[in-house]
Design an enzyme around this catalytic site. Structure first.
Site, PDB file in Angstrom:
ATOM      1  N   GLU A 154       0.792  -1.233   0.000  1.00  0.00           N
ATOM      2  CA  GLU A 154       0.000   0.000   0.000  1.00  0.00           C
ATOM      3  C   GLU A 154       0.825   1.285   0.000  1.00  0.00           C
ATOM      4  OE1 GLU A 154      -2.847  -0.251   3.195  1.00  0.00           O
ATOM      5  OE2 GLU A 154      -3.923  -1.900   2.264  1.00  0.00           O
ATOM      6  N   GLU A 171      -4.873  -8.595   0.751  1.00  0.00           N
ATOM      7  CA  GLU A 171      -5.577  -8.271   2.005  1.00  0.00           C
ATOM      8  C   GLU A 171      -7.059  -8.092   1.713  1.00  0.00           C
ATOM      9  OE1 GLU A 171      -4.394  -4.858   4.308  1.00  0.00           O
ATOM     10  OE2 GLU A 171      -2.266  -5.334   4.097  1.00  0.00           O
TER      11      GLU A 171
HETATM   12  O1  IFM Z   1      -4.248  -3.000   9.123  1.00  0.00           O
HETATM   13  C1  IFM Z   1      -4.209  -2.491   7.836  1.00  0.00           C
HETATM   14  C2  IFM Z   1      -2.984  -3.006   7.102  1.00  0.00           C
HETATM   15  O2  IFM Z   1      -1.812  -2.724   7.777  1.00  0.00           O
HETATM   16  C3  IFM Z   1      -2.899  -2.372   5.737  1.00  0.00           C
HETATM   17  N1  IFM Z   1      -4.143  -2.519   5.018  1.00  0.00           N
HETATM   18  C4  IFM Z   1      -5.368  -2.194   5.684  1.00  0.00           C
HETATM   19  C5  IFM Z   1      -5.428  -2.877   7.043  1.00  0.00           C
HETATM   20  C6  IFM Z   1      -6.733  -2.493   7.753  1.00  0.00           C
HETATM   21  O3  IFM Z   1      -6.789  -1.126   7.946  1.00  0.00           O
END
Ligand code: IFM
Length: 450
Positions: A162, A355
């Protein structure tokens, strides 16, 4: 149907779970410092202890095994293995990750390593962080150390998690570490350095090991067609890769991913931001565009769109009381289907959802268990949509639920829980939630039970 060898996993990141922030020679990073700032984090929480995974990793791997995970995505704390970010390597740090990797392999779980999940070593921040033109070389040096030490057992690597967030929240809104509010004339070159860092790291890694699977894991909020008419799909596809001229621009998928996969910045983005790119940026694109083996994408939510009568974009307003997670993010499973499809069409690489998950304010019930039907329902709906993407031709290679266990949710501290495993942050007791047992059945049936 999901492929036979579909990778079912769960993910975490180092700062969010490891703890041991000041132990065994680990250097400081920007999150260690940011958490000390008054008012920066919910109720002054920090990651000093987090899930104490640094000590409890064996028990945590045992939980992964109980959940039936095929793969585990975790990140390396750069400053734990290189306290100053460059130069000296901390053997104790390497030992921790070696032990973790060995434990995973002994339990039949494939490790996926993320190199950078937001924890820039403090010493590098002091040297200007990603704004410093040397930063891509620092990152390549670190990547080299990781691959030299672990690639005999680990084959899957992700460079960045990210970039939108660690640049956007870290250096535009200032709500994440290092807490800066910078102008576009600094942000765009900084983002460009991150992309060069990706390219240089991939090159350095391949020079050491020829058999690696390397990817990139940005995030995205995906538009999806309100109904699946050709016009609506076309508008959603276009919007998915549009760079906007407003504060949402840094969430863009194409600004970050087109250079990495296609070797060019998107035209609309260049019109808006091109003037901030360093002179001669074009020659860096060759470095940035290294062949990668898969495309990772973190997707939590999206928004419905349709074509209006002039075939222009119309964003559908959310109705009152629409479903949301405890953060307030909309629950929109279709984002996973259309995100995977659009990304596969554009980048033609196997797609991993790196994710996806739901934050809830889970509680331990009187029966001692953690019942989280909302999370089961969320995962079920999203995975059905992902399966549809696969059925409609997208090469969907794997899915990593966020997160293996409740953890330090950045500025929200420990107030948001995303885990399949409940963590009592006072006693460090772990309890597998109902969703964890449910996910085990999904894995066992390769998603046939959805
Ligand atoms: O916890 C975070 C993660 O570190 C990065 N992506 C989003 C998740 C939820 O906010």
């Amino acid at each position: 149907m999901f492929k036979k060898d579909f990778v079912w996993g769960a993910a975490t990141s180092s700062y969010q779970i490891e703890g041991a922030a000041y132990e065994d020679g680990k250097g400081l990073n920007i999150w260690d410092m940011f958490c000390q700032k008054d008012g920066a984090i919910y109720e002054g929480h920090n990651g000093d202890v987090a899930c104490d995974h640094y000590r409890r990793y064996k028990d945590d791997v045992a939980l992964m095994k109980e959940l039936g995970l095929k793969a585990y995505r975790f990140s390396i704390s750069w400053a734990r293995i290189m306290p100053d970010g460059t130069g000296e390597v901390n053997q104790k740090g390497l030992e921790f990750y070696n032990n973790l990797i060995n434990e995973l392999i002994a339990n039949g779980i494939t490790p996926f390593i993320t190199l950078f999940h937001w924890e820039l070593p403090l010493e590098l921040h002091k040297r200007g962080g990603w704004l410093n033109p040397d930063s891509p070389d620092w990152f390549a040096e670190y990547a080299k150390v990781v691959v030299e030490n672990f690639s005999d057992r680990v084959k899957h690597f992700i460079t960045f998690n990210e970039p939108q967030v660690f640049i956007g929240f870290g250096c535009i809104t200032g709500t994440h570490a290092p807490g800066l509010k910078m102008s576009l004339s600094e942000i765009i070159p900084m983002a460009h350095n991150v992309l060069i860092a990706h390219g240089k790291a991939v090159k350095a890694m391949r020079a050491i090991a020829g058999d690696l699977q390397i990817g990139f894991a940005p995030c995205g909020t995906f538009p999806y067609p309100e109904t699946e008419s050709l016009e609506n799909i076309a508008i959603a596809r276009k919007e998915a890769f549009t760079v906007t001229d407003d504060e949402r621009w840094f969430w863009s998928v194409s600004w970050w991913s087109d250079p990495v996969v296609l070797g060019k910045y998107p035209k609309d983005g260049l019109q808006i931001f091109g003037k901030y790119l360093p002179e001669g940026y074009e020659k860096d694109l060759e470095t940035i565009k290294q062949p990668i083996d898969f495309y990772g994408q973190n997707i939590y939510h999206g928004f419905a769109v349709k074509a209006d009568k002039n075939c222009e974009l119309e964003v559908i307003k959310r109705y009152e009381g629409y479903p949301r997670n405890s953060f307030g993010w909309a629950i929109t499973p279709e984002a996973l289907k259309w995100g995977a499809k659009f990304l596969y069409e554009r980048y033609m690489l196997p797609i991993y959802i790196t994710e996806n998950g739901l934050s809830c304010h889970d509680v331990i019930s009187l029966d001692g268990k953690v019942h989280d039907p909302n999370r089961i329902d969320f995962l079920n709906r999203y995975l059905l949509c992902l399966r549809e993407a696969a059925d409609e031709g997208a090469d969907v290679a794997g899915y990593f639920q966020w997160s293996l266990m409740d953890n330090f949710e950045w500025a929200a501290g420990y107030s948001e829980r995303f885990g399949l495993v409940y963590v009592n942050f006072v006693t460090q007791e772990r309890i597998i939630k109902d969703s964890g047992y449910w996910y085990r059945e999904v894995i066992e049936s390769n998603g046939e039970n959805l």
